[in-house]
Design a protein around this motif. Structure first.
Motif, PDB file in Angstrom:
ATOM      1  N   ASN A  97       0.861  -1.186   0.000  1.00 54.39           N
ATOM      2  CA  ASN A  97       0.000   0.000   0.000  1.00 54.39           C
ATOM      3  C   ASN A  97       0.899   1.238   0.000  1.00 54.39           C
ATOM      4  N   PRO A  98       1.152   1.812  -1.160  1.00 54.74           N
ATOM      5  CA  PRO A  98       2.132   2.906  -1.236  1.00 54.74           C
ATOM      6  C   PRO A  98       1.555   4.214  -0.695  1.00 54.74           C
ATOM      7  N   SER A  99       2.455   5.052  -0.239  1.00 57.62           N
ATOM      8  CA  SER A  99       2.109   6.424   0.141  1.00 57.62           C
ATOM      9  C   SER A  99       2.933   7.375  -0.723  1.00 57.62           C
ATOM     10  N   GLU A 100       2.665   8.647  -0.616  1.00 54.55           N
ATOM     11  CA  GLU A 100       3.323   9.638  -1.470  1.00 54.55           C
ATOM     12  C   GLU A 100       4.830   9.648  -1.240  1.00 54.55           C
ATOM     13  N   GLY A 101       5.572   9.575  -2.326  1.00 56.63           N
ATOM     14  CA  GLY A 101       7.024   9.614  -2.249  1.00 56.63           C
ATOM     15  C   GLY A 101       7.685   8.264  -2.103  1.00 56.63           C
ATOM     16  N   ASP A 102       6.906   7.174  -2.009  1.00 53.44           N
ATOM     17  CA  ASP A 102       7.495   5.839  -1.872  1.00 53.44           C
ATOM     18  C   ASP A 102       8.154   5.401  -3.179  1.00 53.44           C
ATOM     19  N   PRO A 103       9.232   4.617  -3.092  1.00 51.58           N
ATOM     20  CA  PRO A 103       9.927   4.186  -4.320  1.00 51.58           C
ATOM     21  C   PRO A 103       9.246   3.027  -5.023  1.00 51.58           C
ATOM     22  N   TYR A 104       8.225   2.430  -4.403  1.00 54.15           N
ATOM     23  CA  TYR A 104       7.561   1.270  -4.987  1.00 54.15           C
ATOM     24  C   TYR A 104       6.089   1.585  -5.246  1.00 54.15           C
ATOM     25  N   LYS A 105       5.470   0.738  -6.059  1.00 58.39           N
ATOM     26  CA  LYS A 105       4.054   0.875  -6.360  1.00 58.39           C
ATOM     27  C   LYS A 105       3.339  -0.430  -6.037  1.00 58.39           C
ATOM     28  N   ALA A 106       2.030  -0.346  -5.922  1.00 58.12           N
ATOM     29  CA  ALA A 106       1.234  -1.537  -5.661  1.00 58.12           C
ATOM     30  C   ALA A 106       1.120  -2.377  -6.927  1.00 58.12           C
ATOM     31  N   PRO A 107       1.087  -3.704  -6.799  1.00 58.31           N
ATOM     32  CA  PRO A 107       0.900  -4.546  -7.985  1.00 58.31           C
ATOM     33  C   PRO A 107      -0.534  -4.456  -8.484  1.00 58.31           C
TER      34      PRO A 107
END
Length: 465
Positions: A348-358
């Motif tokens: 569950n990504p938040s703003e600025g995270d380096p990863y994204k949800a599948p």
């Protein structure tokens, strides 16, 4: 924190007043307010430090009350029950404790809970608390709801064990904070008291808060001493009285302390795996990967487990990183030799995270592929059991050999021979797995069964004629 520079140090309180007094020339000397000899100055007593009784296990509280207060052993049990079962925050509430004992306790001890800073609640009633500790440090704890088949609401609490975290996992927001300090036993268990009060959970014999997971801020095995003391207190039937099967300690893979946790039998184990290979694990969990994945899995194979206990493997699906079908196959092979179960978690990504949800499609494909290959080690048995099963069906036809026409027996032999040749071709030439061969052979099993039923029906008709 670095010390402030002289320009940042505030001026003394009297400096502004002195600047407002007009200059009238030299002043006569004044007598000092206190004698100049420091030896004759009255001693200033330092502020007394109050003991937080949440930091004591029951044996420690018993020893302290016996040695410091002269109280009998049963008195410590009474105080312990008031603290953990009745959630008393004031000694005056302890009505079955003598007044003299309560007064002595109030002079040197306190019951200090974490302070609630904020409470956030989502649409599904998941509740997150931001708590402030005595020194101003802040930690989070989360309440997660679930409903039983009868519709009874139960709760699981996610506990923090450190302020910050030293493991620096790249997908974890706590890892970006860095490490500040370990939490004390009282601070760890204080999270539970806050949650129980919030839920109105006042019946120890029928608790609303049913499960605890050490999956919050920090790595529990890097705070092993206080976590183990907290687990001992949680298992105490005179206190919170949590069964070990309702407590899970999650680790990203710390060698030191893993065996001690298993031998204690105080909680179940969860391992934050998140990668099926050492290379990928080193990329997304650089510090945890210092203990090679192969060595970690070897240690888990010999980890002490009770009869029905299993190790939980946590796997966070990161979009485009570890959510591919090849990773699913690798994951199945990695964990297949360990007595465990797999818990897939969607990022569950938040703003600025380096990863994204599948994507949902990749999640579904991963879920379907994982158990399929997880059974690979057992599929050879299934395949070879299918061969004698089919042979038994054919051999059972011998009892009615004289009643069958040759063409039907020939067709049955052709069906069986064709299936067997397909099996051998797929396995030897195309290297198809045994499990897939077994699944592909199911139609053949059904065909032979139907032929057998037809033969039996014709036999009965011939016998009746």
């Amino acid at each position: 924190m670095p010390s402030p520079s002289p320009s940042h140090i505030p001026a003394p309180a009297f400096s502004r007043q002195a600047a407002l007094v007009p200059d009238t020339g030299p002043q006569p000397p004044r007598r000092p307010a206190f004698p100049s000899n420091p030896r004759s100055s009255p001693a200033v007593a330092p502020p007394k430090t109050m003991i937080n009784l949440l930091d004591y296990t029951l044996p420690e509280l018993t020893d302290w009350m016996q040695n410091e207060l002269g109280e009998p052993k049963f008195r410590a049990v009474q105080v312990w029950q008031w603290i953990w079962q009745k959630m008393a925050r004031d000694f005056d509430a302890m009505t079955n404790v003598s007044k003299a004992c309560r007064e002595r306790l109030a002079q040197c001890a306190e019951i200090r809970w974490p302070e609630i800073v904020t409470v956030e609640q989502s649409s599904d009633d998941t509740t997150k608390f931001l708590l402030r500790l005595q020194d101003g440090a802040e930690v989070e704890t989360v309440l997660i709801p679930s409903d039983s088949r009868e519709g009874v609401r139960r709760w699981t609490q996610c506990l923090s064990s450190q302020v910050g975290c030293a493991m620096a996992c790249t997908f974890c927001s706590t890892g970006t904070m860095g490490f500040e300090r370990n939490m004390t036993m009282g601070e760890i268990l204080g999270q539970i008291l806050v949650a129980r009060e919030h839920l109105g959970d006042t019946r120890p014999d029928w608790p609303v808060l049913r499960n605890l997971v050490f999956m919050g801020m920090g790595e529990p095995l890097l705070n092993l001493k206080n976590v183990m003391r907290a687990l001992e207190s949680l298992n105490n039937d005179k206190g919170l009285n949590f069964s070990p099967r309702r407590i899970t300690v999650s680790t990203c893979g710390i060698e030191k302390g893993l065996r001690e946790l298993g031998e204690s039998g105080l909680a179940y184990l969860a391992v934050s795996l998140h990668a099926p290979t050492q290379e990928l694990r080193a990329r997304i969990m650089p510090k945890a990967a210092r203990w090679p994945l192969e060595d970690l899995l070897q240690a888990l194979k010999s980890y002490p487990l009770k009869t029905r206990e299993r190790i939980t493997f946590e796997y966070l699906l990161l979009g485009g990183v570890n959510d591919g079908l090849e990773q699913a196959r690798q994951l199945a092979r990695v964990v297949s030799d360990v007595k465990g179960k797999l818990n897939l978690i969607v990022y569950n990504p938040s703003e600025g995270d380096p990863y994204k949800a599948p994507s949902p499609e990749r999640v579904l494909a991963f879920v379907l592929m994982s158990p399929f290959d997880f059974l690979e080690k057992y599929s050879r048995l299934l395949f070879f059991y299918a061969i004698p099963a089919n042979a038994i069906v054919l051999l059972s036809l011998r009892s009615a050999w004289h009643d069958f026409r040759w063409n039907k027996m020939l067709i049955s032999a052709i069906v069986w021979g064709t299936l067997l040749s397909i099996y051998v071709t797929l396995r030897v030439v195309l290297q198809v797995s045994y499990l897939k061969l077994f699944l592909l052979g199911i139609p053949g099993q059904i065909a032979i069964f139907l032929w057998f039923r037809m033969f039996r029906s014709e036999k009965k008709e011939n016998s009746n004629g």
